[in-house]
Scaffold this active site. Structure first.
Site, PDB file in Angstrom:
ATOM      1  N   ASP A 108       7.126   2.155  10.245  1.00 35.60           N
ATOM      2  CA  ASP A 108       8.234   1.201  10.410  1.00 35.60           C
ATOM      3  C   ASP A 108       8.249   0.638  11.831  1.00 35.60           C
ATOM      4  O   ASP A 108       8.443  -0.557  12.051  1.00 35.60           O
ATOM      5  CB  ASP A 108       9.594   1.823  10.048  1.00 35.60           C
ATOM      6  CG  ASP A 108       9.708   3.270  10.446  1.00 35.60           C
ATOM      7  OD1 ASP A 108       8.687   3.977  10.391  1.00 35.60           O
ATOM      8  OD2 ASP A 108      10.792   3.708  10.839  1.00 35.60           O
ATOM      9  N   LYS A 128       3.237   7.258   8.101  1.00 39.39           N
ATOM     10  CA  LYS A 128       4.658   7.584   7.925  1.00 39.39           C
ATOM     11  C   LYS A 128       4.770   9.115   7.851  1.00 39.39           C
ATOM     12  O   LYS A 128       5.405   9.681   6.956  1.00 39.39           O
ATOM     13  CB  LYS A 128       5.160   6.885   6.645  1.00 39.39           C
ATOM     14  CG  LYS A 128       6.637   6.937   6.423  1.00 39.39           C
ATOM     15  CD  LYS A 128       7.444   6.082   7.382  1.00 39.39           C
ATOM     16  CE  LYS A 128       8.930   6.334   7.177  1.00 39.39           C
ATOM     17  NZ  LYS A 128       9.768   5.938   8.318  1.00 39.39           N
ATOM     18  N   ASP A 165      -1.605  -2.498   3.109  1.00 37.64           N
ATOM     19  CA  ASP A 165      -1.332  -3.662   2.269  1.00 37.64           C
ATOM     20  C   ASP A 165      -0.174  -4.460   2.861  1.00 37.64           C
ATOM     21  O   ASP A 165      -0.262  -5.673   3.060  1.00 37.64           O
ATOM     22  CB  ASP A 165      -0.974  -3.164   0.854  1.00 37.64           C
ATOM     23  CG  ASP A 165      -0.995  -4.302  -0.151  1.00 37.64           C
ATOM     24  OD1 ASP A 165      -1.497  -5.380   0.173  1.00 37.64           O
ATOM     25  OD2 ASP A 165      -0.496  -4.090  -1.268  1.00 37.64           O
ATOM     26  N   TYR A 212      -2.117   4.062  -4.736  1.00 36.35           N
ATOM     27  CA  TYR A 212      -2.958   3.107  -5.462  1.00 36.35           C
ATOM     28  C   TYR A 212      -3.915   3.782  -6.435  1.00 36.35           C
ATOM     29  O   TYR A 212      -4.598   3.102  -7.193  1.00 36.35           O
ATOM     30  CB  TYR A 212      -3.793   2.280  -4.488  1.00 36.35           C
ATOM     31  CG  TYR A 212      -3.053   1.107  -3.938  1.00 36.35           C
ATOM     32  CD1 TYR A 212      -1.985   1.309  -3.074  1.00 36.35           C
ATOM     33  CD2 TYR A 212      -3.411  -0.182  -4.261  1.00 36.35           C
ATOM     34  CE1 TYR A 212      -1.297   0.240  -2.560  1.00 36.35           C
ATOM     35  CE2 TYR A 212      -2.719  -1.258  -3.745  1.00 36.35           C
ATOM     36  CZ  TYR A 212      -1.661  -1.040  -2.896  1.00 36.35           C
ATOM     37  OH  TYR A 212      -0.989  -2.100  -2.392  1.00 36.35           O
TER      38      TYR A 212
END
Ligand code: NAD
Length: 415
Positions: A278, A226, A302, A159
């Site tokens: 995930d 992640k 988000d 971002y």
């Protein structure tokens, strides 16, 4: 404090900060941004509810003095720019503010007004509580098991806006540098984006999440990342998170691994655990009650926020806050829904609940509790806006302003 084009309320005082703590007067001046699209509808409704809750909770002993500041379309009309300095300075000076949704100007030189606001004011934590209100239509079987508070890092990650369009001179230079100097083999026709995550920003986010969990006696903080793939960014986020828990909160926290070695987990301690992003999306669907506070980098946060909110009734009931060291801007997490603008139709619930979060932040807990309970009771009457009514059996569709009226009536009935 002098502003170029703002009319500061004649009465009321500002919230001050002393030793990192808010000092909230009985008559605070609170800046608000009405917002674009449906913003004026939901703000008018929410403001009535917030005032009613303060009146019910504190009688004439406390009162808010609302102070309009401008961003988005109204700012463009008044200042010729979308996010004037006046607005940033007013929020900095008055410390706590609330806003409606803002249109992202096309070709205005902004990636997004919200992102700019967060970056300019260093509102590094985006906090989104996700809870279920009985009776709200949900696509899952046990929405009542969802009670999450998501802490999303707000200023970094992909971002940060560091990216280059394919085919440009700068992009070609970056690709060449990476291939020549860094041993990469990137295709010449690639676009490039940069993912940055610092120890400082990651740690301050996790620190806030752990403090929140300790103060509110939440059972756990989950670091969602992640890091199995992006080892030095997301993986580092996880490591920095554990480091903050270990070094700064040793007497209040225990890691999942440590707890696993004990016969009985100490109930007084906040469990720190981590999950791969995930897997986390599965977990909130199949074992939501195992999760409470979640701390995560910007992009994961988000995605996760919207997915979690969908389980409990969607965007119309999703409040949010963007908080820095002390400055805080509370906001509905949905956008401007332009197709519904000015129709007095949409659900003001998310902005109303953002107001409750704001009161909690100010220490006005009685008013915050009245609002949450008022919303709960109002939904139970089944007199709700179209977004909820269309999936609720026996519901009566009411306008945005009428729904606010139902919530106010329930607040006024409350003891
Ligand atoms: P959106 O959230 O504005 O609308 C998507 C859909 O969600 C709407 O069509 C509507 O069906 C529903 N919805 C949203 N709010 C609702 C409410 N209060 N009650 C009932 N239904 C509601 O998303 P979008 O259409 O992708 O974005 C429109 C604009 O809003 C864009 O300019 C975008 O940049 C901006 N935006 C702003 C914010 C913000 O200010 N925080 C957040 C997201 C998008």
């Amino acid at each position: 404090m002098k502003f170029e084009k703002l009319n500061v309320p004649l009465e009321g005082k500002r919230i001050e900060v002393e030793g990192g703590q808010l000092r909230v007067p009985a008559n605070p001046i609170l800046p608000f941004i009405e917002g674009d699209g449906i913003g004026p509808d939901i703000w008018a409704a929410a403001r009535r509810v917030l005032d009613a809750a303060v009146k019910k909770a504190f009688g004439s002993a406390r009162r808010i003095h609302w102070f309009e500041v401008y961003a988005g379309g109204k700012a463009r009309d008044r200042y010729g720019e979308w996010l004037p300095q006046d607005t940033l300075e007013a929020i900095r000076y008055y410390t706590v503010a609330i806003k409606g949704p803002l249109t992202t100007p096309i070709g205005g030189g902004y990636r997004s007004l919200n992102v700019t606001l967060r970056q300019e004011l260093d509102l590094f934590a985006c906090i989104r509580p996700v809870r279920y209100f009985e009776g709200v239509p949900s696509p899952v079987k046990r929405p009542q098991d969802v009670d999450l508070t998501i802490f999303r890092e707000n200023t970094e990650d992909v971002y940060a806006g560091i990216e280059w369009r394919e085919g440009t001179e700068k992009c070609r230079k970056v690709v060449e540098f990476l291939n020549r100097e860094m041993g990469c083999s990137i295709a010449a026709d690639s676009a490039i984006g940069v993912k940055t995550m610092s120890a400082r920003a990651s740690k301050q986010l996790v620190r806030k999440a752990i403090r929140y969990a300790i103060e509110r006696k939440k059972p756990s903080v989950t670091l969602m990342h992640k890091g199995n793939i992006m080892k030095y960014t997301e993986g580092a986020f996880k490591e920095w998170g554990y480091q903050v828990a270990r070094e700064e909160f040793p007497e209040f926290t225990i890691t999942e691994e440590e707890a696993g070695k004990l016969a009985k987990r100490p109930a007084s301690k906040v469990m720190i655990k981590d999950r791969i992003a995930d897997s986390m999306f599965q977990q909130i669907l199949i074992r939501p009650s195992d999760y409470s506070v979640v701390a995560t980098p910007n992009l994961n946060g988000d995605y996760l926020s919207d997915a979690a909110v969908a389980q409990v009734g969607g965007l119309g009931l999703a409040p949010g806050a963007n908080i820095g060291d002390t400055t805080a801007v509370f906001e509905a997490t949905h956008g401007t829904a332009p197709a519904y603008a000015g129709q007095d139709k949409v659900n003001p619930g998310s902005l109303i609940l953002s107001g409750a979060m704001m009161f909690e932040y100010m220490g006005w807990l009685e008013a915050a509790d009245l609002i949450v309970e008022g919303m709960r009771q109002a939904i139970r009457t089944k007199r709700v806006t179209y977004d909820l009514a269309r999936h609720m059996e026996g519901a009566i569709t009411v306008k945005c302003s009428e729904f606010a009226g139902v919530v106010i009536a329930k607040i006024e009935e409350g003891s």
